[in-house]
Design a protein around this motif. Structure first.
Motif, PDB file in Angstrom:
ATOM      1  N   THR A   1       0.811  -1.218   0.000  1.00  0.00           N
ATOM      2  CA  THR A   1       0.000   0.000   0.000  1.00  0.00           C
ATOM      3  C   THR A   1       0.845   1.269   0.000  1.00  0.00           C
ATOM      4  O   THR A   1       0.297   2.375  -0.065  1.00  0.00           O
TER       5      THR A   1
ATOM      6  N   THR B   1      -8.093   7.757   5.492  1.00  0.00           N
ATOM      7  CA  THR B   1      -8.917   6.667   4.962  1.00  0.00           C
ATOM      8  C   THR B   1      -8.056   5.524   4.444  1.00  0.00           C
ATOM      9  O   THR B   1      -8.359   4.347   4.657  1.00  0.00           O
ATOM     10  N   LYS B   2      -6.977   5.850   3.765  1.00  0.00           N
ATOM     11  CA  LYS B   2      -6.059   4.827   3.271  1.00  0.00           C
ATOM     12  C   LYS B   2      -5.441   4.047   4.431  1.00  0.00           C
ATOM     13  O   LYS B   2      -5.298   2.818   4.369  1.00  0.00           O
TER      14      LYS B   2
ATOM     15  N   ALA C   1      -8.123   1.756   5.908  1.00  0.00           N
ATOM     16  CA  ALA C   1      -8.402   0.626   5.012  1.00  0.00           C
ATOM     17  C   ALA C   1      -7.292  -0.416   5.092  1.00  0.00           C
ATOM     18  O   ALA C   1      -7.558  -1.626   5.088  1.00  0.00           O
ATOM     19  N   THR C   2      -6.046   0.027   5.171  1.00  0.00           N
ATOM     20  CA  THR C   2      -4.921  -0.909   5.293  1.00  0.00           C
ATOM     21  C   THR C   2      -4.987  -1.661   6.617  1.00  0.00           C
ATOM     22  O   THR C   2      -4.758  -2.870   6.667  1.00  0.00           O
TER      23      THR C   2
ATOM     24  N   VAL D   1     -15.554   4.291   4.260  1.00  0.00           N
ATOM     25  CA  VAL D   1     -14.466   3.412   4.692  1.00  0.00           C
ATOM     26  C   VAL D   1     -14.701   1.981   4.208  1.00  0.00           C
ATOM     27  O   VAL D   1     -13.760   1.258   3.880  1.00  0.00           O
TER      28      VAL D   1
ATOM     29  N   ARG E   1     -13.551   1.644   0.589  1.00  0.00           N
ATOM     30  CA  ARG E   1     -12.094   1.592   0.459  1.00  0.00           C
ATOM     31  C   ARG E   1     -11.571   0.191   0.777  1.00  0.00           C
ATOM     32  O   ARG E   1     -10.652  -0.314   0.112  1.00  0.00           O
ATOM     33  N   LEU E   2     -12.152  -0.464   1.779  1.00  0.00           N
ATOM     34  CA  LEU E   2     -11.719  -1.830   2.105  1.00  0.00           C
ATOM     35  C   LEU E   2     -12.084  -2.793   0.973  1.00  0.00           C
ATOM     36  O   LEU E   2     -11.285  -3.665   0.610  1.00  0.00           O
TER      37      LEU E   2
ATOM     38  N   SER F   1      -9.610  -2.790  -1.731  1.00  0.00           N
ATOM     39  CA  SER F   1      -8.375  -3.502  -1.367  1.00  0.00           C
ATOM     40  C   SER F   1      -8.547  -5.009  -1.506  1.00  0.00           C
ATOM     41  O   SER F   1      -7.651  -5.712  -1.986  1.00  0.00           O
TER      42      SER F   1
ATOM     43  N   ASP G   1     -14.199   5.268  12.902  1.00  0.00           N
ATOM     44  CA  ASP G   1     -13.715   6.280  11.964  1.00  0.00           C
ATOM     45  C   ASP G   1     -14.483   7.576  12.196  1.00  0.00           C
ATOM     46  O   ASP G   1     -15.631   7.559  12.653  1.00  0.00           O
TER      47      ASP G   1
END
Length: 673
Positions: free
Chosen positions: A35, A72-73, A76-77, A102, A105-106, A109, A366
């Motif tokens: 990431t 947010t990144k 998500a990670t 959120v 974003r997951l 991934s 979040d």
């Protein structure tokens, strides 16, 4: 309760444990590395994962995410790592919109890491619970629909009925194929002894039989009953029933195989099983084609054909462990108990009882600084909860509180802010990726003490240059509209029609630049006052909503509505214009922070220099800073803006005159009456 008690007292010990060299496994390590997180983001993720090794303690982690720092990144990670570790986690946010953000974003991934051709495999371990309408989930929004709880229950209910006869059909068909050759040989020998009539080769007759079973009807068999003495006459009924039943199941399996690996948790279906099911279905299709061409040949081999069918069928799982989900509550329990990551609003966490979800290990909140303390209670009472991660920024807008009494009593204060006041450590994400350095400098120094650095991407030459073509303003400028006049309309929300006219003219110029240079451009107009938002929207209408090439987009919202958002160009309308420096809640530090940190390339503040300078607020500093940088402009110096202002002033004066005349007429009428 131990967790709740721990957050109600001052931070008496250093809870920021140093990240050890713990090995999370290649999969999780690869996730974090892939990431491309910066040092502060990676440290935040590892620190949260590390809390799981302190099983005897409860812990609360604060991740401080100022505007544009990749919050947010980072979240998500973290969630993707927790998903791969199998950590039972509930993810909350104050609003449905924030939850969707959120969750989306997951999902991105997960899909990026899924096997080729099976991008939704693994989504069965993720559940999104909430109000479908408020979350904006419809039939077109397939990504979110794939994890939405009610939709999943419906899909799995159909699958459970479909697969109820799977094991019996598969086992019977395999058993039939395995014994087909020996049974047929016995039949042929017996027939030859009795009649001695069938001189055809065993291989040829079996080929004709199989072909008939796949393609012939029972009527055709009856017509040829006297002349065809094949394997089909011996066991045609059994074969027909078994093949027909399995074929029906396999047809449904083909239709629903995507639903299987999308909605079933990984513990119920492996990626290998998915591939085997698809392979078996394809094998049956190929078998039909092969038989059509070869079954009548003398050199048709029974053994090769049987093995060709048997091999993929034997590899299939004998059963898929799906309980019969006829009741909604049963389906809900199945989905929630087998999910690893559960998304919901903070209020929705009250429905996540231990009977429905099982024991929860970790809670991630979040936008935690926008969640009232009292709203955190439901989530903090999740059964089995030992660790909490709060992500937010108490220097941006808190939860909205309507009552002045409640606001004075700090009813809108978040748990995040309380913990900061109690001295809990917060992990700062210290690199911003949104704003051009000329834009980020002022809010960074004013709100964050210069702790935030600019990422390399926003420092690149030309990051904002293309948005300045044809405009007289710099990337961060103050535009003085000294002739403006604030008005108070319905709802006692002020508006300033001169500023409306200036902003309308600026937007028109930006649209022209976008069209002529074919530059994609998103523009946001922000004001703290609803009256001004309505006035701007009425002035602009739908002029920019139906642009065919979609190069230019316009978004007009309040400061509160823009929190979490960003645009290429932001125009702020401050509205207030008076001789005493009164600016109302425009002086709110958190509201100013949000307004000044939404722009990527250009930020222009429109207002009355004299009023803002006299306010003694952050806006005073901003006006002075713009003068120091040589980015202070008088709107009256530009002909187009001056003409727009003059027209607006005439309309305002005429409106005032008409209002005064109407009031006088009403008073005279009452006196005469």
């Amino acid at each position: 309760m131990s967790l709740i008690k721990s957050v109600l007292q001052a931070n008496t010990e250093d809870t920021d444990h140093s990240v050890s060299s713990r090995t999370w496994g290649n999969n999780v390590t690869d996730i974090i590395r892939s990431t491309n997180l910066n040092a502060s983001q990676e440290s935040a993720v590892l620190s949260c994962l590390e809390t799981r090794s302190f099983s005897e303690k409860t812990s609360v982690k604060l991740i401080w995410g100022p505007p544009g720092t990749g919050k947010t990144k980072t979240v998500a990670t973290l969630l993707f790592a927790l998903l791969n570790l199998g950590c039972k986690t509930v993810v909350c946010a104050p609003t449905n919109t924030a939850v969707v953000g959120v969750a989306s974003r997951l999902l991105a991934s997960v899909k990026e890491s899924s096997p080729p051709g099976h991008s939704t495999y693994g989504l069965g371990n993720i559940v999104l619970s909430g109000n479908r309408v408020r979350m904006g989930i419809d039939s077109k929004n397939n990504d979110l629909l794939d994890v939405f709880l009610e939709h999943r229950i419906s899909k799995l209910s159909k699958l459970s009925l479909l697969l109820s006869g799977w094991e019996l059909s598969l086992s019977s068909f395999i058993d039939f194929l395995e014994k087909a050759e020996s049974n047929y040989k016995a039949y042929v020998l017996s027939s030859e002894k009795k009649k001695g009539e069938d001189k055809r080769s065993f291989l040829e007759s079996f080929g004709e039989f199989v072909k008939k079973m796949f393609y012939g009807s029972s009527q055709e068999l009856d017509k040829n009953k006297e002349k065809i003495h094949t394997f089909g006459e011996f066991i045609k009924k059994e074969f027909h029933i078994l093949s027909q039943e399995l074929d029906k199941v396999m047809d449904h399996m083909e239709d629903h195989v995507v639903d299987m690996y999308t909605h079933l948790p990984k513990s119920f279906i492996s990626s290998t099983d998915v591939k085997k099911t698809i392979t078996a279905r394809q094998a049956l299709h190929n078998a039909r084609s092969f038989l059509k061409k070869n079954s009548s040949k003398h050199d048709f081999e029974i053994r090769s054909f049987v093995l060709y069918c048997l091999e993929p069928l034997r590899l299939l799982p004998k059963r898929f462990r799906i309980p019969t989900l006829l009741e909604n509550e049963d389906g809900m329990r199945f989905c929630l108990q087998n999910a690893c990551i559960i998304f919901c609003t903070a209020s929705g966490a009250s429905q996540m009882t231990v009977e429905r979800t099982g024991s929860i290990e970790l809670l991630v909140v979040d936008e935690a600084a926008q969640l009232k303390e009292c709203e955190s209670v439901a989530a903090l009472q999740l059964q089995g909860l030992r660790h909490v991660v709060l992500i937010g920024d108490e220097l941006q807008l808190p939860a909205m509180v309507q009552s002045e009494v409640c606001e004075k009593a700090k009813f809108g204060r978040s748990l995040f802010e309380r913990l900061v006041l109690l001295g809990h450590n917060k992990h700062l994400l210290d690199v911003q990726y949104r704003m051009h350095p000329s834009i980020s400098l002022f809010p960074n120094m004013e709100f964050y003490g210069g702790k935030i650095s600019d990422a390399a991407i926003v420092k690149e030459r030309g990051y904002q240059k293309r948005f300045l073509q044809g405009n007289m303003f710099g990337s961060f400028s103050f535009i003085n509209v000294g002739l403006g006049k604030e008005e108070f309309g319905d709802g006692n929300s002020p508006k300033n029609m001169v500023e409306v006219a200036v902003i309308s003219e600026i937007i028109s110029n930006l649209f022209k630049v976008s069209s002529e240079t074919k530059t994609k451009m998103s523009v946001g107009v922000i004001s703290p006052y609803k009256g001004q938002i309505r006035a701007i929207q009425e002035r602009i209408g739908d002029k920019y909503n139906n642009v065919s090439d979609q190069l230019f987009t316009l978004n007009v919202r309040s400061v509160d509505g823009f929190q979490g958002g960003e645009e290429d160009v932001i125009i702020i309308s401050t509205v207030r214009s008076n001789g005493n420096g009164k600016i109302g809640f425009l002086s709110n530090h958190q509201r100013a922070n949000v307004a000044l940190t939404r722009a990527r390339h250009c930020l222009w503040v429109v207002g009355n220099e004299r009023t803002l300078t006299m306010s003694g607020s952050v806006w005073t500093k901003l006006v002075r800073d713009s003068k120091r940088r040589g980015c202070f402009y008088d709107a009256i110096d530009d002909k187009n803006l001056r003409d727009a202002m003059d027209d607006a002033m005439v309309k305002v004066d005429m409106s005032d005159a008409f209002s005064s005349f109407s009031s006088l007429s009403i008073r005279r009428g009452r006196m005469n009456a």
